[in-house]
Design an enzyme around this catalytic site. Structure first.
Site, mmCIF file in Angstrom:
data_model
loop_
_atom_site.group_PDB
_atom_site.id
_atom_site.type_symbol
_atom_site.label_atom_id
_atom_site.label_comp_id
_atom_site.label_asym_id
_atom_site.label_seq_id
_atom_site.Cartn_x
_atom_site.Cartn_y
_atom_site.Cartn_z
ATOM 1 N N TYR A 187 0.855 -1.185 0.000
ATOM 2 C CA TYR A 187 0.000 0.000 0.000
ATOM 3 C C TYR A 187 0.892 1.236 0.000
ATOM 4 O O TYR A 187 1.838 1.314 0.774
ATOM 5 C CB TYR A 187 -0.889 -0.005 1.251
ATOM 6 C CG TYR A 187 -1.774 1.219 1.396
ATOM 7 C CD1 TYR A 187 -2.798 1.477 0.496
ATOM 8 C CD2 TYR A 187 -1.587 2.108 2.463
ATOM 9 C CE1 TYR A 187 -3.618 2.594 0.641
ATOM 10 C CE2 TYR A 187 -2.409 3.219 2.619
ATOM 11 C CZ TYR A 187 -3.415 3.464 1.706
ATOM 12 O OH TYR A 187 -4.228 4.560 1.859
ATOM 13 N N LYS A 220 3.989 9.007 9.162
ATOM 14 C CA LYS A 220 3.752 8.374 10.470
ATOM 15 C C LYS A 220 4.742 8.861 11.545
ATOM 16 O O LYS A 220 4.587 9.969 12.025
ATOM 17 C CB LYS A 220 3.701 6.860 10.304
ATOM 18 C CG LYS A 220 2.517 6.511 9.365
ATOM 19 C CD LYS A 220 2.129 5.075 9.230
ATOM 20 C CE LYS A 220 0.828 4.997 8.435
ATOM 21 N NZ LYS A 220 0.852 4.198 7.245
ATOM 22 N N ASP A 239 9.239 2.765 0.043
ATOM 23 C CA ASP A 239 8.158 3.417 0.791
ATOM 24 C C ASP A 239 8.314 3.007 2.248
ATOM 25 O O ASP A 239 7.933 1.912 2.650
ATOM 26 C CB ASP A 239 6.790 3.010 0.238
ATOM 27 C CG ASP A 239 5.658 3.735 0.957
ATOM 28 O OD1 ASP A 239 5.936 4.406 1.973
ATOM 29 O OD2 ASP A 239 4.500 3.613 0.510
HETATM 30 C C1 LIG Z 1 0.270 4.726 5.858
HETATM 31 C C2 LIG Z 1 1.021 4.493 4.616
HETATM 32 C C3 LIG Z 1 0.957 5.374 3.524
HETATM 33 C C4 LIG Z 1 -0.012 6.521 3.482
HETATM 34 O O1 LIG Z 1 0.217 7.456 4.475
HETATM 35 P P1 LIG Z 1 -0.997 8.449 4.907
HETATM 36 O O2 LIG Z 1 -0.356 9.367 5.883
HETATM 37 O O3 LIG Z 1 -2.058 7.563 5.473
HETATM 38 O O4 LIG Z 1 -1.433 9.139 3.673
HETATM 39 C C5 LIG Z 1 1.783 5.153 2.445
HETATM 40 N N1 LIG Z 1 2.638 4.126 2.429
HETATM 41 C C6 LIG Z 1 2.730 3.250 3.447
HETATM 42 C C7 LIG Z 1 3.729 2.133 3.387
HETATM 43 C C8 LIG Z 1 1.905 3.386 4.557
HETATM 44 O O5 LIG Z 1 1.966 2.493 5.553
#
Ligand SMILES: *Cc1c(COP(=O)(O)O)cnc(C)c1O
Length: 427
Positions: free
Chosen positions: A141, A264, A236
């Site tokens: 994701y 995060k 990511d």
């Molecule tokens: C949470 C997450 C996102 C998206 O971040 P948001 O702050 O929710 O937009 C993108 N990539 C990864 C791996 C994530 O865990």
């Protein structure tokens, strides 16, 4: 007012009662709880019940809820102004702190969410290489970026939809999806299309469709193939950054990507994202280069303050060793509890990230996750809520141990899990 009363009002005002879909408890029994306050490892709902929390706002709260140092930093920043829309010192301080932990990065740009970070990094990769094609992995994701909402993990798997409405096929035409842990497919794809690839994006610690840990060899192959074909490698690290090590998965595996995306933890509970990388790539971003990216609230001083306090605290010696120790304690306890309950289950863990899955063998690709076992997770979730332990409300989601979880908290959790697992496996 009670949880139930708030839920009724929420349903009449917010689509599905929520502002982010998995919060709606659609794949576990019962209704969502409404939380009014939190401290450390625990939070308290509107019915006045307290829970040991292993969701921790889905990852940002590595220090636990309402960390006193993070709060003090926020309280110091707020009276100076909530937003300037002009350069301010904390952006520079957080950028310096960030770069000192990620030696392979020369420049960082702050944005307001992980989604924004990924969206910008993908645009930058395309602008830098002059190519359109993005390769992602099934089950990874990367936020709700249009072009990456293809086979994208938990929130979507939860609803049984492979993708999303409202995304034109024209947009995803430039996105190729490959299975994780399949080196042969990856090599074959690059042999055929490698020279058209702008970027390969991967969660180096895939944590959005369970915890699908990859081998270092697979990640090294991602690095080698992108390099050979003039494509960029994007890690990511929105979850894994500052979580699996101070320098994230890049440090853990000793692999340097071309770009990294963060979120995060870097915001300490405030809305912050970041993308970072080599200077020659990052200087393609406006105002230096032709790739446009901007943000009204980017580098927000209050959010920067929370990030700075968080990075300072997780930079203390022994921080990650202690998290690892707690993670291992929980893992051992959960394994023993699952065995005692006669559950067919695996506990997967990387540092303070963990995932309980009701399969004898831990899956390492999205296709290997057995969705038919998710109702068992749902029963476990309910039984744990009744015993004062809160897990993420979907079996596709990972758990987070924070620095605020004590050994006693973990032992309490394991004791609750022993009872809850016995309930869950009987059905
Ligand atoms: C949470 C997450 C996102 C998206 O971040 P948001 O702050 O929710 O937009 C993108 N990539 C990864 C791996 C994530 O865990």
């Amino acid at each position: 007012m009670s949880n139930a009363a708030w839920w009724e009002r929420a349903l009449a005002a917010l689509p599905g009662g929520v502002n982010s879909p998995v919060r709606a408890f659609r794949s576990v029994p019962g209704d969502p709880l409404f939380f009014r306050s939190a401290r450390g490892a625990r939070f308290t709902d509107e019915d006045g019940r307290e829970y040991l929390d292993y969701c921790q706002s889905w990852g940002p709260l590595i220090l636990g809820h309402a960390d006193p140092d993070v709060q003090a930093a926020i309280f110091e920043a707020v009276p100076e102004g909530a937003s300037f829309g002009a350069p301010s010192r904390r952006e520079v301080l957080l950028a310096e702190a960030f770069l000192s932990r990620l030696p392979w990065c020369d420049r960082v740009r702050f944005v307001s969410s992980g989604t924004e970070a990924v969206m910008s990094a993908v645009r930058l990769a395309r602008g830098f290489t002059g190519r359109d094609l993005i390769v992602k992995f099934e089950g990874c994701y990367h936020g709700h970026v249009d072009s990456l909402l293809v086979d994208a993990g938990s929130g979507l798997a939860t609803f049984g939809t492979p993708s999303s409405g409202g995304v034109p096929a024209d947009v995803t035409r430039h996105t190729a999806v490959l299975p994780l842990a399949d080196e042969e497919r990856l090599r074959a794809f690059f042999a055929a299309h490698g020279d058209a690839v702008a970027a390969l994006i991967i969660e180096p610690v895939p944590a959005n469709a369970g915890l699908l840990l990859q081998t270092p060899a697979f990640l090294r192959t991602c690095r080698e193939l992108t390099q050979r074909h003039g494509a960029l490698l994007i890690f990511d690290e929105v979850i894994s950054g500052f979580r699996v090590a101070a320098g994230g998965a890049a440090e853990l595996y000793g692999i340097e990507p071309d770009l990294g995306t963060y979120g995060k933890i870097i915001g300490g509970g405030m809305p912050v994202g970041a993308y970072a990388g080599r200077r020659d790539i990052m200087e393609k971003v406006s105002p230096l280069g032709p790739v446009y990216q901007a943000g009204t609230l980017s580098g927000n001083p209050v959010a920067m303050a929370a990030g700075l306090a968080t990075l300072a605290k997780i930079g203390r010696p022994g921080f990650y060793a202690e998290l690892e120790r707690k993670g291992a304690r929980l893992e051992a306890g959960l394994r023993e509890a699952a065995a005692a309950a006669g559950a067919v289950a695996s506990v997967v863990r990387q540092g303070s990230l963990f995932w309980a899955v009701f399969q004898a063998e831990a899956p390492v690709s999205f296709a290997a996750v057995d969705g038919a076992r998710m109702p068992t997770y749902g029963r476990l979730h309910r039984a744990l809520i009744e015993r004062g332990v809160y897990l993420a409300p979907s079996g596709w989601e990972v758990g987070f141990v924070s620095a605020a979880h004590s050994d006693a908290d973990i032992d309490t959790t394991v004791a609750a899990a022993r009872e809850a697992l016995a309930v869950a496996v009987v059905g």
